[in-house]
Design a protein around this motif. Structure first.
Motif, mmCIF file in Angstrom:
data_model
loop_
_atom_site.group_PDB
_atom_site.id
_atom_site.type_symbol
_atom_site.label_atom_id
_atom_site.label_comp_id
_atom_site.label_asym_id
_atom_site.label_seq_id
_atom_site.Cartn_x
_atom_site.Cartn_y
_atom_site.Cartn_z
ATOM 1 N N LEU A 101 0.830 -1.209 0.000
ATOM 2 C CA LEU A 101 0.000 0.000 0.000
ATOM 3 C C LEU A 101 0.866 1.261 0.000
ATOM 4 C CD1 LEU A 101 -2.827 -1.056 2.484
ATOM 5 C CD2 LEU A 101 -3.074 -0.631 0.025
ATOM 6 N N ASP A 102 1.937 1.274 0.790
ATOM 7 C CA ASP A 102 2.828 2.435 0.820
ATOM 8 C C ASP A 102 3.444 2.681 -0.559
ATOM 9 O OD1 ASP A 102 2.298 2.877 3.499
ATOM 10 O OD2 ASP A 102 4.222 2.063 4.213
ATOM 11 N N ALA A 103 3.829 1.609 -1.244
ATOM 12 C CA ALA A 103 4.402 1.752 -2.588
ATOM 13 C C ALA A 103 3.365 2.324 -3.558
ATOM 14 C CB ALA A 103 4.932 0.412 -3.094
ATOM 15 N N LEU A 104 2.126 1.839 -3.456
ATOM 16 C CA LEU A 104 1.063 2.380 -4.316
ATOM 17 C C LEU A 104 0.826 3.847 -3.996
ATOM 18 C CD1 LEU A 104 -1.235 1.992 -6.411
ATOM 19 C CD2 LEU A 104 -2.707 1.401 -4.470
ATOM 20 N N TYR A 105 0.739 4.182 -2.714
ATOM 21 C CA TYR A 105 0.461 5.552 -2.303
ATOM 22 C C TYR A 105 1.611 6.505 -2.632
ATOM 23 C CZ TYR A 105 -3.335 3.477 0.454
ATOM 24 O OH TYR A 105 -4.454 2.797 0.869
ATOM 25 N N ALA A 106 2.835 5.969 -2.781
ATOM 26 C CA ALA A 106 3.991 6.811 -3.085
ATOM 27 C C ALA A 106 3.922 7.387 -4.497
ATOM 28 C CB ALA A 106 5.285 6.012 -2.907
ATOM 29 N N GLN A 107 3.188 6.728 -5.382
ATOM 30 C CA GLN A 107 3.055 7.282 -6.734
ATOM 31 C C GLN A 107 2.015 8.389 -6.718
ATOM 32 O OE1 GLN A 107 1.751 4.119 -9.324
ATOM 33 N NE2 GLN A 107 -0.384 4.679 -9.116
ATOM 34 N N GLU A 108 2.141 9.324 -7.629
ATOM 35 C CA GLU A 108 1.189 10.428 -7.691
ATOM 36 C C GLU A 108 -0.220 9.897 -7.917
ATOM 37 O OE1 GLU A 108 0.322 14.321 -10.413
ATOM 38 O OE2 GLU A 108 2.392 13.657 -10.189
ATOM 39 N N GLY A 109 -1.145 10.278 -7.049
ATOM 40 C CA GLY A 109 -2.530 9.824 -7.162
ATOM 41 C C GLY A 109 -2.734 8.387 -6.736
ATOM 42 N N GLY A 110 -1.751 7.817 -6.049
ATOM 43 C CA GLY A 110 -1.804 6.408 -5.662
ATOM 44 C C GLY A 110 -2.974 6.044 -4.781
ATOM 45 N N GLU A 111 -3.276 6.913 -3.823
ATOM 46 C CA GLU A 111 -4.389 6.607 -2.917
ATOM 47 C C GLU A 111 -5.714 6.588 -3.681
ATOM 48 O OE1 GLU A 111 -5.685 7.857 1.572
ATOM 49 O OE2 GLU A 111 -3.667 8.307 0.864
ATOM 50 N N GLN A 112 -5.843 7.470 -4.672
ATOM 51 C CA GLN A 112 -7.054 7.497 -5.482
ATOM 52 C C GLN A 112 -7.089 6.323 -6.465
ATOM 53 O OE1 GLN A 112 -5.158 10.390 -4.899
ATOM 54 N NE2 GLN A 112 -6.617 10.910 -3.305
ATOM 55 N N ALA A 113 -5.941 5.710 -6.730
ATOM 56 C CA ALA A 113 -5.869 4.582 -7.662
ATOM 57 C C ALA A 113 -6.336 3.275 -7.021
ATOM 58 C CB ALA A 113 -4.435 4.411 -8.179
ATOM 59 N N LEU A 114 -6.355 3.205 -5.697
ATOM 60 C CA LEU A 114 -6.685 1.955 -5.012
ATOM 61 C C LEU A 114 -8.030 1.373 -5.437
ATOM 62 C CD1 LEU A 114 -5.973 -0.281 -3.010
ATOM 63 C CD2 LEU A 114 -6.880 1.174 -1.190
ATOM 64 N N PRO A 115 -9.126 2.143 -5.484
ATOM 65 C CA PRO A 115 -10.394 1.538 -5.907
ATOM 66 C C PRO A 115 -10.333 0.922 -7.307
ATOM 67 C CG PRO A 115 -10.797 3.665 -4.874
ATOM 68 C CD PRO A 115 -9.310 3.539 -5.049
ATOM 69 N N ASP A 116 -9.643 1.571 -8.228
ATOM 70 C CA ASP A 116 -9.510 1.027 -9.585
ATOM 71 C C ASP A 116 -8.672 -0.243 -9.573
ATOM 72 O OD1 ASP A 116 -9.762 1.137 -12.534
ATOM 73 O OD2 ASP A 116 -7.597 1.543 -12.444
ATOM 74 N N CYS A 117 -7.575 -0.246 -8.823
ATOM 75 C CA CYS A 117 -6.732 -1.451 -8.710
ATOM 76 C C CYS A 117 -7.546 -2.616 -8.154
ATOM 77 C CB CYS A 117 -5.534 -1.187 -7.806
ATOM 78 S SG CYS A 117 -4.341 -0.007 -8.433
ATOM 79 N N TYR A 118 -8.316 -2.335 -7.121
ATOM 80 C CA TYR A 118 -9.142 -3.356 -6.473
ATOM 81 C C TYR A 118 -10.156 -3.932 -7.456
ATOM 82 C CZ TYR A 118 -12.598 -5.346 -3.283
ATOM 83 O OH TYR A 118 -13.481 -6.194 -2.664
ATOM 84 N N GLU A 119 -10.849 -3.067 -8.203
ATOM 85 C CA GLU A 119 -11.858 -3.529 -9.171
ATOM 86 C C GLU A 119 -11.224 -4.317 -10.315
ATOM 87 O OE1 GLU A 119 -15.202 -3.666 -9.287
ATOM 88 O OE2 GLU A 119 -15.203 -2.860 -7.267
ATOM 89 N N ARG A 120 -10.078 -3.858 -10.807
ATOM 90 C CA ARG A 120 -9.396 -4.601 -11.882
ATOM 91 C C ARG A 120 -8.962 -5.980 -11.405
ATOM 92 N NH1 ARG A 120 -4.671 -1.610 -14.283
ATOM 93 N NH2 ARG A 120 -4.464 -0.816 -12.183
#
Length: 185
Positions: A101-120
């Protein structure tokens, strides 16, 4: 359909909450727990099993897996964080989930990307489920006529589980490595 095929089908069609299933408003902890318990009820191994508890949520928050809340309510974003943790916790440790999660959040907009990652991920699982079930059947993973057949199938399922866990660990290590903290000189 034989009984082992029913188990395979059940394993690959485990119930999942989608982001569209989440209410558009913030929820109190008890409401979040009820949402998860109801949404994943079919996945319980026993009726007594608890999928999410207040203590779990508090521990996830203390470990930094769930972002701090404002007030006493959890946003849909917090709930998606908990759903991602639920999806990962049977395979990865809490520390490894935090690393991912920290690695995902480290990218720009990572926290907002989580729902899309989860759905994919849910879509990919659904797309692969039939193919994997078909491969198992083609390769002799079928009805357990005896206890030795059942034990062989158990060993096969465990070996596949281990292989997929190793794959998950490899993805984590290669593509979502832990941030290296700067050393003091």
């Amino acid at each position: 359909m034989n009984r082992l095929n029913e188990l395979v089908e059940k394993a690959f069609s485990r119930q999942a909450l989608h982001t569209a299933d989440l209410p558009g408003l913030d929820l109190y902890m008890d409401q979040v727990i009820t949402l998860v318990e109801n949404g994943y009820a079919a996945n319980k191994r026993t009726a007594e099993e608890k999928l999410l508890t207040k203590t779990m949520v508090q521990n996830y928050s203390k470990a930094g897996l769930v972002r701090p809340i404002k007030g006493k309510k959890y946003t849909p974003g917090h709930i998606v964080q908990m759903l991602a943790i639920y999806s990962l916790k049977r395979t990865l440790t809490i520390g490894e989930i935090k690393q991912a999660l920290d690695a995902l959040y480290a990218q720009e907009g990572g926290e907002q990307a989580l729902p899309d990652c989860y759905e994919r991920a849910l879509s990919q699982k659904d797309a692969l489920a039939g193919a994997i079930a078909g491969l198992l059947e083609q390769n002799g993973f079928s009805e357990c006529g005896s206890r030795s057949d059942a034990f062989t199938s158990l060993l096969t399922a465990a070996a596949l589980s281990e292989a997929f866990a190793c794959l998950a660990e490899g993805i984590l290590d290669r593509y979502l490595p832990a941030e290296q903290k700067a050393r003091r000189s």
